[in-house]
Design an enzyme around this catalytic site. Structure first.
Site, PDB file in Angstrom:
ATOM      1  CB  SER A 238      51.519 123.290 -78.668  1.00 45.61           C
ATOM      2  OG  SER A 238      52.429 122.229 -78.455  1.00 45.61           O
ATOM      3  CE  LYS A 239      55.612 128.811 -79.299  1.00 48.36           C
ATOM      4  NZ  LYS A 239      56.321 130.071 -78.986  1.00 48.36           N
TER       5      LYS A 239
END
Length: 469
Positions: A238-239
């Protein structure tokens, strides 16, 4: 048919490493086949998109060296009449054929609204789309859709129980904005995209896209869904995960060619299992059927190692090109020093560190007027008995007619002999006086680079600071 591929990111201020890998695989396939690589910014979400976010994408792709092949002429962007967009004048036939590289921007979906309106009306005229409470819905096929995929193989998409009740889906929202599925297909159709190379997470959308292509009376492009990039523990990246943003690699001092090399190995590998593979060779070998089916696990330690290999093997000129901006980001302005001095200083650092961001701590002492001393080391090395030793070494260095590494080494060892101590007794305080640290480049070579005047001045300062002169 000539290959035409595209990378179509949304400008959200963040270029995911997976998106960068998708762009790279598209670019590689275009270069391998002699085809065309198109950059298209999917910026129809006005509330979320900014010019700064677009620049994040453009700068990231440029940093990686992924040049795109066509788009609106940049020279004409500043001469548009009021209400006119690059897309509108292109569609009206006022623009020439695709411009040469380096003089064009990407396509922007926000500048193509007229094309989408025309295509919506086309589906309505065919009875394949209809108004529904202010929105427009597409009449989805009720039959299973077979998705031929160059990597995944044939995938059959059946309607879910919920979709059987109402398989139709919105293509234009009630606010008038077309949705992703629709504009994505229209753009691929209008731009003549032959192969859609994208992440496997988009596979679930593909049945809708195929149905839309066929509704327009054309066969869809060939699809190639590449595996996802996972964290080392197997979770989806994920970011928020370290290394998820391409910006991380710019800021941490990675060489772009090393990052490109590593991204190539996430889902693809040469037949000889080499890990250091120049991009020119990858272009020659790369093909979509070679892309691995299983998800790739991201290994930051391996990339760190690979970056070190690239730094070690790169030319001196390329090393300077990447090192100087890295030093500037850390607050060291090399422009204040002669070019020959800067290069000589950097030569003593090359191959010693795996990240350019580590150069500031390793060799920053070259580019300051006064060094900052490591307090613990100073307490250990600037002892009372070392005062006379450093003074004698200062005098010996001052008497040298040649200040090269070999002469300095002989001088230090001879001085140590005269003092009845081992050379190391002088080496450690000498290094600390000139660099402020206990480790760094080869002592005699760094002294040669600093030069006689700087070395004597730094010795004097250390003597004054720790011994009162």
């Amino acid at each position: 048919m000539k290959v035409r591929v595209r990378f179509a990111p949304s400008p959200t201020g963040f270029l995911h490493i997976g998106g960068a890998r998708t762009a790279l695989f598209n670019w590689l396939y275009a270069r391998h086949t002699g085809g065309t690589f198109i950059l298209r910014i999917e910026d129809t979400d006005v509330a979320r998109n900014t010019q700064e976010a677009v620049e994040v994408i453009l700068n990231g792709l440029r940093w990686l060296g992924l040049d795109w092949d066509e788009g609106p002429l940049l020279a004409q962007a500043s001469s548009l009449r009021s209400g006119e967009t690059l897309a509108s004048i292109e569609h009206a036939g006022k623009m020439p054929a695709p411009p040469s590289k380096g003089n064009h921007g990407p396509y922007f979906q926000s500048q193509r609204s007229g094309i989408y309106q025309r295509r919506v009306q086309e589906l309505k005229d065919k009875g394949l789309a209809y108004d529904h409470e202010g929105a427009v819905k597409f009449k989805m096929t009720r039959e299973p859709v077979v998705i031929p995929d160059l990597i995944v193989g044939n995938v059959t998409r059946e309607l879910t129980d919920r979709e059987r009740l109402d398989p139709d889906f919105v293509i234009v929202r009630s606010d008038g904005q077309p949705v992703f599925h629709f504009v994505n297909v229209v753009d691929d159709l209008e731009m003549g995209i032959t192969h859609v190379v994208r992440g496997e997470d988009h596979l679930s959308n593909t049945a809708k896209h195929i149905a839309l292509f066929r509704a327009f009376g054309v066969e869809p492009p060939k699809y190639a869904h590449i595996p996802l990039i996972l964290n080392p523990d197997g979770t989806k990246m994920s970011k928020r995960d370290q290394g998820a943003s391409l910006t991380y690699y710019l800021e941490e001092g990675y060489a772009p060619e090393a990052v490109v090399n590593y991204l190539c190995l996430l889902g693809w590998s040469p037949k000889d299992n080499r890990e250091v593979v120049p991009i020119q060779e990858v272009v020659q070998m790369f093909d979509l059927p070679q892309v691995l089916r299983h998800n790739a696990r991201f290994d930051l330690d391996k990339l760190h190692w690979l970056n070190g290999e690239y730094i070690r093997l790169m030319s001196n000129e390329r090393f300077y090109e990447l090192a100087i901006p890295a030093l500037k980001r850390a607050g060291f302005d090399t422009s204040k020093f002669p070019s020959a001095y800067v290069k000589a200083a950097l030569d003593t650092c090359k191959g010693k560190k795996r990240l350019f961001s580590e150069l500031a701590d390793y060799g920053g002492f070259y580019f300051v007027e006064e060094v900052t001393y490591d307090a613990e080391a100073a307490a250990k090395d600037f002892t009372p008995e070392n005062r006379e030793r450093l003074m004698k070494l200062r005098d010996a260095f001052g008497a040298l007619s040649s200040f090269d590494a070999a002469s300095l080494e002989n001088c230090l060892k001879e001085t140590a002999k005269q003092l009845g101590v081992k050379a190391g007794v002088l080496v450690h305080p000498m290094r600390l006086a000139c660099t402020g640290k206990t480790a760094g480049p080869s002592l005699y070579h760094l002294l040669e680079v600093l030069g006689k005047e700087r070395v004597l001045a730094r010795l004097e300062r250390a003597l004054a600071k720790f011994y009162g002169g």
